[in-house]
Write a protein that holds these residues in place. Structure first.
Motif, mmCIF file in Angstrom:
data_model
loop_
_atom_site.group_PDB
_atom_site.id
_atom_site.type_symbol
_atom_site.label_atom_id
_atom_site.label_comp_id
_atom_site.label_asym_id
_atom_site.label_seq_id
_atom_site.Cartn_x
_atom_site.Cartn_y
_atom_site.Cartn_z
ATOM 1 N N LYS A 118 1.223 -0.629 0.104
ATOM 2 C CA LYS A 118 -0.023 -0.470 0.248
ATOM 3 C C LYS A 118 0.968 0.973 0.013
ATOM 4 O O LYS A 118 1.955 1.102 0.219
ATOM 5 N N ASP A 119 0.567 2.581 -0.688
ATOM 6 C CA ASP A 119 1.438 3.466 -0.083
ATOM 7 C C ASP A 119 0.401 4.458 1.246
ATOM 8 O O ASP A 119 0.311 3.693 1.840
ATOM 9 N N LEU A 120 1.244 5.424 1.149
ATOM 10 C CA LEU A 120 1.229 6.597 1.992
ATOM 11 C C LEU A 120 -0.602 6.743 2.644
ATOM 12 O O LEU A 120 -0.592 7.008 3.778
ATOM 13 N N ALA A 121 -1.172 7.161 1.186
ATOM 14 C CA ALA A 121 -2.724 6.751 1.713
ATOM 15 C C ALA A 121 -3.286 5.733 1.415
ATOM 16 O O ALA A 121 -4.472 5.408 2.028
ATOM 17 N N GLY A 122 -2.458 4.080 2.223
ATOM 18 C CA GLY A 122 -3.034 3.016 2.586
ATOM 19 C C GLY A 122 -3.813 2.442 1.119
ATOM 20 O O GLY A 122 -4.739 1.726 1.437
ATOM 21 N N ARG A 123 -3.429 2.446 -0.160
ATOM 22 C CA ARG A 123 -4.431 2.373 -1.118
ATOM 23 C C ARG A 123 -3.284 1.730 -1.918
ATOM 24 O O ARG A 123 -1.761 1.739 -1.493
ATOM 25 N N PRO A 124 -3.693 -0.227 -2.595
ATOM 26 C CA PRO A 124 -3.315 -0.461 -3.622
ATOM 27 C C PRO A 124 -1.680 -0.280 -4.053
ATOM 28 O O PRO A 124 -2.116 1.176 -5.106
ATOM 29 N N ARG A 125 -0.542 0.028 -3.999
ATOM 30 C CA ARG A 125 0.001 0.682 -4.956
ATOM 31 C C ARG A 125 1.896 -0.039 -5.906
ATOM 32 O O ARG A 125 1.265 0.589 -6.805
ATOM 33 N N PHE A 126 1.763 -0.473 -5.234
ATOM 34 C CA PHE A 126 3.458 -1.353 -6.052
ATOM 35 C C PHE A 126 2.889 -2.911 -5.540
ATOM 36 O O PHE A 126 2.315 -3.460 -4.119
ATOM 37 N N VAL A 127 3.013 -3.734 -6.804
ATOM 38 C CA VAL A 127 3.559 -5.385 -6.745
ATOM 39 C C VAL A 127 4.971 -5.469 -6.145
ATOM 40 O O VAL A 127 5.984 -5.193 -7.014
ATOM 41 N N THR A 128 5.338 -6.045 -5.720
ATOM 42 C CA THR A 128 7.099 -7.281 -4.829
ATOM 43 C C THR A 128 6.587 -8.498 -5.707
ATOM 44 O O THR A 128 5.711 -8.741 -5.322
ATOM 45 N N ALA A 129 7.826 -9.243 -6.282
ATOM 46 C CA ALA A 129 8.021 -10.629 -6.075
ATOM 47 C C ALA A 129 9.627 -11.541 -6.211
ATOM 48 O O ALA A 129 10.282 -9.968 -7.077
ATOM 49 N N ARG A 130 9.803 -11.984 -5.654
ATOM 50 C CA ARG A 130 11.051 -12.946 -5.865
ATOM 51 C C ARG A 130 11.269 -13.915 -7.269
ATOM 52 O O ARG A 130 10.459 -14.389 -7.690
ATOM 53 N N ARG A 131 12.633 -13.971 -7.808
ATOM 54 C CA ARG A 131 12.799 -15.087 -8.972
ATOM 55 C C ARG A 131 13.493 -16.210 -8.444
ATOM 56 O O ARG A 131 14.329 -15.899 -7.524
ATOM 57 N N VAL A 132 12.441 -16.997 -8.572
ATOM 58 C CA VAL A 132 13.345 -18.821 -7.752
ATOM 59 C C VAL A 132 14.651 -18.339 -7.837
ATOM 60 O O VAL A 132 14.753 -18.237 -9.277
#
Length: 287
Positions: free
Chosen positions: A273-287
């Protein structure tokens, strides 16, 4: 010449900006005052009285901001990760929300020596330069397909290099081209991207509609057109254990994560979530 209370000038500025519909009137008023005075915002309480010309300079900039001219155009800079970059016509203005994406990336790099980092859709170069500032041992690549944005990124990179900071490697390229950075396939520790992602036709504030380049804001396919290519690129660039962070529109909370989850080589897909609590970015890792 009688000196005047800065507090009263800030109150007037805040009221003017609030009436103009500026989203953060007090913050913007203080940042304008700090810019005019040449001090950090946190040091404003140490400046109780100012000369009348200072008050007038603040009032003039506030009047421009009330017309919804971006604050960064008035101060000439934007700050990401403690790094100040110059911005103006022809380049997307970095937003505070991107700080959180940067923080995630820097945390991922802890304990890694001489990491390789790629910043896709770099724009002003802010993210790439912030990484280089925080991790001088990193090899940081940045790419954009817009000549105007690249000119700003080169300008900012040159300014940082002149100040003795770690240089970045800046390239012209398009994330929709599967040959971009092909020589880095499987070698990258971190991929960062703040791509165009606003669905076409979405109403946006005047600061965005009238000043940010539309191609740096809006994307086809309900805003997912560029993100799809970024996911593909990240999947081939990352080394095992590497990570990717992609900023997205708040309406993408349920559409972007699946784009990463279907990639067998990516795991630990997480929404942030961002500073306002809204979904803002997604992360993932490489196996």
């Amino acid at each position: 010449m009688k000196r005047l209370p800065l507090r009263l000038a800030l109150l007037e500025a805040t009221r003017t900006l609030d009436e103009a519909g500026v989203a953060s009137p007090r913050t913007d008023a203080e940042l304008i005052a700090a810019h005019v005075l040449g001090v950090e915002r946190g040091r404003l309480p140490l400046v109780p009285l100012v000369d009348p010309p200072v008050v007038e300079a603040i009032r003039q900039l506030v009047a421009e901001r009330a017309k919804r001219v971006p604050l960064q155009y008035l101060t000439g800079e934007a700050v990401v990760g403690g790094v100040s970059v110059q911005v103006g016509p022809g380049v997307f203005i970095p937003r505070p929300e991107t700080e959180l994406l940067l923080e995630w990336g820097l945390k991922l790099l802890k304990g890694r020596e001489h990491p390789v980092v790629v910043d896709l859709c770099t724009g002003s170069g802010a993210l790439a330069l912030a990484v280089a500032e925080a991790r001088p041992d990193a090899v940081v690549y940045a790419v954009d397909n817009d000549p105007s944005a690249l000119a700003w990124a080169r300008h900012n990179a040159d300014l940082r290099a002149e100040a003795g900071d770690t240089p970045i490697r800046l390239y012209s390229g398009d994330v929709t081209d599967d040959t971009v950075f092909a020589e880095l396939d499987g070698l990258v520790d971190l991929v960062l991207c703040n791509p165009p992602y606003v669905p076409e036709g979405t109403p946006v504030p005047p600061e965005v509609a009238d000043y940010d380049p539309p191609h740096a804001v809006f994307a086809p396919e309900d805003g997912l057109g560029i993100i799809r290519h970024v996911v593909t690129m990240a999947a081939r660039l990352l080394r095992p254990g590497g990570g990717v962070a992609i900023e997205h529109d708040e309406t993408h909370a349920h559409s972007v994560p699946p784009l990463l989850e279907v990639r067998r080589v990516l795991t630990d897909v997480t929404t942030h979530k961002d500073l306002a609590g809204r979904p803002r970015f997604v992360t993932a890792r490489r196996v």
